[in-house]
Write an enzyme that holds these catalytic residues in place. Sequence first.
Site, PDB file in Angstrom:
ATOM      1  N   LYS A  85      21.673   7.931  41.653  1.00  0.00           N
ATOM      2  CA  LYS A  85      21.301   7.198  43.448  1.00  0.00           C
ATOM      3  C   LYS A  85      21.757   9.042  43.751  1.00  0.00           C
ATOM      4  CE  LYS A  85      24.018   5.854  47.070  1.00  0.00           C
ATOM      5  NZ  LYS A  85      24.178   4.237  47.409  1.00  0.00           N
ATOM      6  N   ASP A 112      26.875  -3.834  55.049  1.00  0.00           N
ATOM      7  CA  ASP A 112      25.410  -4.022  55.343  1.00  0.00           C
ATOM      8  C   ASP A 112      24.436  -4.989  54.180  1.00  0.00           C
ATOM      9  OD1 ASP A 112      23.738  -1.793  56.761  1.00  0.00           O
ATOM     10  OD2 ASP A 112      23.675  -0.653  54.868  1.00  0.00           O
ATOM     11  N   VAL A 167      17.147   6.964  44.468  1.00  0.00           N
ATOM     12  CA  VAL A 167      17.639   6.698  43.366  1.00  0.00           C
ATOM     13  C   VAL A 167      16.150   6.994  42.079  1.00  0.00           C
ATOM     14  CG1 VAL A 167      18.232   4.272  41.689  1.00  0.00           C
ATOM     15  CG2 VAL A 167      18.627   4.387  44.371  1.00  0.00           C
ATOM     16  N   ALA A 177      13.557   5.805  48.015  1.00  0.00           N
ATOM     17  CA  ALA A 177      14.355   5.831  48.958  1.00  0.00           C
ATOM     18  C   ALA A 177      15.055   5.326  50.327  1.00  0.00           C
ATOM     19  CB  ALA A 177      13.393   7.389  49.110  1.00  0.00           C
ATOM     20  N   SER A 192      18.056   6.313  53.701  1.00  0.00           N
ATOM     21  CA  SER A 192      18.550   6.949  54.107  1.00  0.00           C
ATOM     22  C   SER A 192      19.038   8.545  54.029  1.00  0.00           C
ATOM     23  CB  SER A 192      19.587   6.568  55.827  1.00  0.00           C
ATOM     24  OG  SER A 192      19.970   5.732  55.537  1.00  0.00           O
TER      25      SER A 192
END
Length: 457
Positions: A251, A385, A236, A230, A232
Amino acid sequence: MAHLGALQGLVRGRLHHTNGHTRTPGLLTHGSIRHARIVLAGVSSKTAMVSQQRADAMIQPTYKADDRFFTERGQRDLIQAMELDTITPDLPALLLEMGIRYDPDKLAAQLSSKWPQVYGRAVRIAASIGGFIASVARDYALGQLEVKMADRAVELRKLLSGLGPSFVKIGQALSARPDLLPQVYLESLSELQDRLPSFPNEIAWAVTEEELGVSVSQVYSEFSEQPVAAASLGQVYKAVLRETGDIVAVKVQRPGIGESIAVDMLLLRRLMRVVDQNLPQISQPLVPLVDEFAARLFAELDYCAEGRNAERFQELYGSMPRIRTPKIYWQATQRRVLTMEWIDGIKLTNKAAMDAAGLNIVDFVDVGIECTLRQLLEHGYFHADPHPGNLLATRNGTLVYLDFGMMSEAPEYARYAIMAHVVHLVNRDYDAMCRDYYTLQFMDPSIDTAPIAPALQ
């Protein structure tokens, strides 16, 4: 700044491992994640993905009951207040538009008639953050800053998780910034990468059925009862695609999340505008940074765009040795549901599991650095990211990139400037490195960067 951030993060990781100071925060890994029994109608209990003993062995993070956004009650309240009765009737369509072209003025105009909700949210944020700052200030005044630091780090993590996805994203960004925060804060905030509490499964299944237009059992022959991770913006599940029999990761986006982000970005922009107007000594305006952050965050809400990003990444870098991205299953993908190939792997931060599998962490970091250089210098299209929660090491030696919601592109001038910056770094020409900030447009030419040079040495 994101151009160098991804590269610097990996380089820092390699230095940590090389010097024998590897951090091993308690992140979830595929070896420790619960794969619970399948609950779809007509599916036998024999199709459970793991035994109950393995499920019971999973380590779950603890959160206080007042972390409302991630509690079951908080999620249900959010659904009732935002998902079923949105802040404005046109906001869901506007959120899609914001992901394509972010317009803060249009967003503010859309939310202008809902000032009670907006200001109520502002009061809560101010009270939460103000209370934390007051606690740190008290520790400093009493000479207990070091003694209380570990407790405050946990407190900050819980505070950010309780304030919702916008602040979780901020926490994730801070978790990779040792130049801003002490190590104990980095380790605590790193748990925000993929160890957040999940929202109720019934809501996740309802979102999935609403997006795909059919029941879950029509698309998937098996579907894990609990999420395997899990984050933000979503969580999934592990499933089996009925059409092909392939094992997939599904997701599902947290419902009502777009509305929450819209309010937070409006408030954050107003705050930074006040800061810009009243603190001229700050070298760089903060409002443009907020706008860029908001644009990236809204773009992440469209899982179809994320799927296209994954395929483009695979097209550009999939031919590199030991680099892999999950396949996207478009027949089971919509704006808030993304179905992709399931890939077993180990988080790079799970040193014990890496050692048990005979995998060398530094070796994978080197692979990541090489791939990041290719992204930044060759095509300019890069994963913005790449925190440990978005990277997996497989037993056959490949590095798997996950989560392509936040991507960016470096223009040609920036790519050449980055090359020059790397050359200056290798040659230890720190004055030239400072001048590179002008070329990269990190600094306005009117600002003297020479004082930065001694700090780079």
